[in-house]
Motif scaffolding. Structure first.
Motif, PDB file in Angstrom:
ATOM      1  N   PRO A 161      37.188  19.822  19.600  1.00 13.00           N
ATOM      2  CA  PRO A 161      36.671  19.439  18.272  1.00 13.00           C
ATOM      3  C   PRO A 161      35.368  18.641  18.280  1.00 13.00           C
ATOM      4  O   PRO A 161      34.408  19.070  17.620  1.00 13.00           O
ATOM      5  CB  PRO A 161      37.830  18.656  17.649  1.00 13.00           C
ATOM      6  N   PRO A 162      35.269  17.518  18.990  1.00 13.58           N
ATOM      7  CA  PRO A 162      34.020  16.761  18.838  1.00 13.58           C
ATOM      8  C   PRO A 162      32.811  17.560  19.304  1.00 13.58           C
ATOM      9  O   PRO A 162      31.756  17.528  18.672  1.00 13.58           O
ATOM     10  CB  PRO A 162      34.231  15.524  19.721  1.00 13.58           C
TER      11      PRO A 162
ATOM     12  N   MET B 248      28.890  15.077   8.312  1.00 14.78           N
ATOM     13  CA  MET B 248      30.257  15.321   8.750  1.00 14.78           C
ATOM     14  C   MET B 248      31.223  14.590   7.825  1.00 14.78           C
ATOM     15  O   MET B 248      31.051  13.408   7.554  1.00 14.78           O
ATOM     16  CB  MET B 248      30.418  14.844  10.188  1.00 14.78           C
TER      17      MET B 248
ATOM     18  N   ALA C 136      35.133  15.449   7.747  1.00 12.77           N
ATOM     19  CA  ALA C 136      36.218  16.369   8.110  1.00 12.77           C
ATOM     20  C   ALA C 136      37.470  16.130   7.281  1.00 12.77           C
ATOM     21  O   ALA C 136      37.805  14.989   6.949  1.00 12.77           O
ATOM     22  CB  ALA C 136      36.546  16.215   9.592  1.00 12.77           C
ATOM     23  N   ARG C 137      38.137  17.223   6.952  1.00 15.15           N
ATOM     24  CA  ARG C 137      39.420  17.200   6.236  1.00 15.15           C
ATOM     25  C   ARG C 137      40.351  18.208   6.877  1.00 15.15           C
ATOM     26  O   ARG C 137      39.876  19.224   7.389  1.00 15.15           O
ATOM     27  CB  ARG C 137      39.226  17.703   4.818  1.00 15.15           C
ATOM     28  N   PRO C 138      41.650  17.998   6.790  1.00 15.85           N
ATOM     29  CA  PRO C 138      42.580  18.984   7.360  1.00 15.85           C
ATOM     30  C   PRO C 138      42.353  20.380   6.778  1.00 15.85           C
ATOM     31  O   PRO C 138      42.144  20.531   5.571  1.00 15.85           O
ATOM     32  CB  PRO C 138      43.955  18.455   6.968  1.00 15.85           C
TER      33      PRO C 138
ATOM     34  N   TRP D 276      46.668  15.115  15.357  1.00 12.70           N
ATOM     35  CA  TRP D 276      45.481  15.982  15.489  1.00 12.70           C
ATOM     36  C   TRP D 276      44.629  15.919  14.230  1.00 12.70           C
ATOM     37  O   TRP D 276      43.405  15.779  14.308  1.00 12.70           O
ATOM     38  CB  TRP D 276      45.914  17.425  15.771  1.00 12.70           C
ATOM     39  N   ASP D 277      45.290  15.999  13.080  1.00 10.80           N
ATOM     40  CA  ASP D 277      44.535  15.974  11.820  1.00 10.80           C
ATOM     41  C   ASP D 277      43.790  14.652  11.655  1.00 10.80           C
ATOM     42  O   ASP D 277      42.660  14.626  11.160  1.00 10.80           O
ATOM     43  CB  ASP D 277      45.460  16.218  10.625  1.00 10.80           C
TER      44      ASP D 277
ATOM     45  N   TYR E 105      40.828  14.576  14.452  1.00 10.85           N
ATOM     46  CA  TYR E 105      39.745  15.553  14.375  1.00 10.85           C
ATOM     47  C   TYR E 105      39.450  16.064  12.976  1.00 10.85           C
ATOM     48  O   TYR E 105      38.533  16.863  12.794  1.00 10.85           O
ATOM     49  CB  TYR E 105      40.065  16.726  15.298  1.00 10.85           C
ATOM     50  N   ARG E 106      40.234  15.685  11.979  1.00  9.14           N
ATOM     51  CA  ARG E 106      39.952  16.143  10.616  1.00  9.14           C
ATOM     52  C   ARG E 106      39.985  14.982   9.641  1.00  9.14           C
ATOM     53  O   ARG E 106      40.589  15.047   8.575  1.00  9.14           O
ATOM     54  CB  ARG E 106      40.948  17.256  10.217  1.00  9.14           C
ATOM     55  N   SER E 107      39.324  13.890  10.045  1.00  8.61           N
ATOM     56  CA  SER E 107      39.182  12.721   9.167  1.00  8.61           C
ATOM     57  C   SER E 107      37.866  12.059   9.578  1.00  8.61           C
ATOM     58  O   SER E 107      37.153  12.580  10.438  1.00  8.61           O
ATOM     59  CB  SER E 107      40.349  11.741   9.373  1.00  8.61           C
TER      60      SER E 107
ATOM     61  N   LEU F 213      36.540  11.872  13.263  1.00  7.05           N
ATOM     62  CA  LEU F 213      35.772  12.896  13.987  1.00  7.05           C
ATOM     63  C   LEU F 213      34.320  12.464  14.169  1.00  7.05           C
ATOM     64  O   LEU F 213      33.708  12.739  15.196  1.00  7.05           O
ATOM     65  CB  LEU F 213      35.849  14.246  13.248  1.00  7.05           C
ATOM     66  N   GLU F 214      33.773  11.788  13.171  1.00  7.58           N
ATOM     67  CA  GLU F 214      32.377  11.335  13.273  1.00  7.58           C
ATOM     68  C   GLU F 214      32.217  10.348  14.432  1.00  7.58           C
ATOM     69  O   GLU F 214      31.217  10.374  15.143  1.00  7.58           O
ATOM     70  CB  GLU F 214      31.947  10.711  11.936  1.00  7.58           C
TER      71      GLU F 214
ATOM     72  N   MET G  72      34.138  10.389  17.093  1.00  5.60           N
ATOM     73  CA  MET G  72      34.282  11.212  18.290  1.00  5.60           C
ATOM     74  C   MET G  72      32.976  11.948  18.614  1.00  5.60           C
ATOM     75  O   MET G  72      32.597  12.094  19.764  1.00  5.60           O
ATOM     76  CB  MET G  72      35.389  12.251  18.095  1.00  5.60           C
ATOM     77  N   ARG G  73      32.316  12.435  17.568  1.00  4.40           N
ATOM     78  CA  ARG G  73      31.087  13.193  17.769  1.00  4.40           C
ATOM     79  C   ARG G  73      30.038  12.346  18.494  1.00  4.40           C
ATOM     80  O   ARG G  73      29.256  12.853  19.276  1.00  4.40           O
ATOM     81  CB  ARG G  73      30.536  13.646  16.407  1.00  4.40           C
TER      82      ARG G  73
END
Lengths: 217, 166
Positions: free
Chosen positions: A173-174, A198, A200-202, B83-84, B87-89, B92-93, B95-96
């Protein structure tokens, strides 16, 4: 069903319209609604929707569309949504997905995020061509749709229901989401009236496109 | 017992080696994001618990693996919930931008394992799981997102050090 057979199911124009309508809604769609959108009779729509479900392109369930429950709420109606799986066909056979996963794994292990993002930004700029930065959200919607995203407007910003890099993005992902953001920054151009960020959402693409702040940071 | 419908919860430890001291301006943006991202974790679906230092808002002051290594230890109802969030909140920024603030890891830096619901893992237990993953690769005792095991697979596995009844 083989991917090529599933894709062949979409050759029928009515079926294709129904499929595209259901996919575009991003929610469960009933038979009546789909029939109306495709301009066909309900029974014909039902037949084609079930063909699409049989091919694994849609998933079906049942729900009481009236919103009521309990006795007297009526019979549950059949509803359809896009199936989560992916279908792809390459003639002759190629396997770019495995190549992408192996390259991503190696890039992740070597910590090549910055180099990958730089390449992605250059590619985005090349796709944009000599044009200046994207002129607005509507233009962004067109550019994104042409690249395989499924853009929609929400609260004055463009969100995307689809990630063209989904399988690799789920594994790394990252790395891959950072690549995606850089690609979109290049595609939309920087310093213009819109910007990618960026958020991100599920279940969605990790990027949102919104109006730039006047005094950019 | 908690009200969670899950008999087992997923614990996760990740470690990160800072490129600069935590009060260095070059990691200031990471530090700024700690509070909002931790708050988002606390409110995330499936969040159960995270490690914080006594009297502090987070665990960045705990350095069990050395002065430059920060640890992040938390418990979630399911792997999907973790996981959500990861990587989906807004996480993630963070992590990037990890390469701006942290050294790249040669060894595994994230480990997952199942714990009985209600069990609060200790730092020592978490470090044992990480050592297990590094020494033996993924197994039902210690695994990763890419090679994960279900709670049932872990429960069916041999005694693994946390034999609390489920």
């Amino acid at each position: 069903m083989e991917d090529i057979d599933a894709i062949a199911v979409l050759q029928d124009p009515v079926r294709r319209r129904l499929y595209e309508y259901v996919v575009a809604q991003g929610r469960e769609v009933g038979r009546n609604e789909a029939a109306e959108a495709a301009g066909v009779a309900r029974t014909l729509a039902a037949h084609h929707l079930d063909k699409l479900t049989g091919a694994g392109l849609l998933e079906s369930g049942s729900r009481r569309l009236s919103g009521r429950s309990g006795p007297g709420a009526g019979r549950p109606a059949k509803v359809y949504t896009r199936a989560r799986g992916e279908r792809s066909v390459s003639l002759p056979a190629r396997d770019y997905r495995t190549a992408a996963e192996l390259l991503a794994e190696a890039a992740e292990e070597a910590g090549l995020d910055a180099g990958l993002c730089a390449a992605a930004r250059r590619r985005g700029e090349a796709l944009r061509g000599p044009a200046g930065p994207c002129g607005g959200l509507e233009e962004a919607v067109e550019a994104l749709a042409a690249r395989g995203y499924e853009p929609y407007l929400e609260d004055g910003a463009v969100r995307m229901g689809n990630c063209p890099f989904h399988a690799v993005a789920e594994s790394f992902p990252p790395l891959v989401c950072g690549m995606n953001l850089a690609l979109l920054e290049g595609l939309l151009g920087e310093g213009g009236p819109v910007r990618a960020r960026m958020d991100a959402r599920p279940g969605e693409c990790c990027v949102v496109v919104e109006a730039s702040k006047n005094n950019a940071d | 017992m908690t009200a969670s419908p899950h008999a087992r919860h997923l614990a996760q430890l990740n470690v990160a080696r800072l490129r600069f001291p935590i009060d260095d301006p070059r990691v200031a943006h990471f530090v700024e994001m700690l509070d909002p991202v931790n708050a988002a974790a606390d409110d995330a679906p499936g969040f159960v618990w995270r490690l914080v230092e006594d009297g502090e808002a987070d665990a960045t002051g705990l350095r069990p693996l050395g002065e430059d290594v920060i640890v992040n230890l938390s418990v979630w109802e399911t792997q999907e919930a973790l996981w959500d969030f990861a990587y989906r909140s807004g996480h993630l920024e963070v992590m990037r931008r990890r390469r701006d603030w942290f050294h790249r890891h040669v060894e595994a830096h994230l480990v997952l394992w199942w714990v009985p619901a209600g069990h609060v893992p200790t730092v020592g237990e978490a470090l044992e799981r990480l050592a297990d993953l590094r020494a033996h690769g993924p197994s039902p005792r210690a695994f990763t997102f890419a090679s994960s095991y279900t709670a049932a697979e872990a429960a069916g596995h041999a005694p693994d050090g946390d034999s609390a009844t489920v």
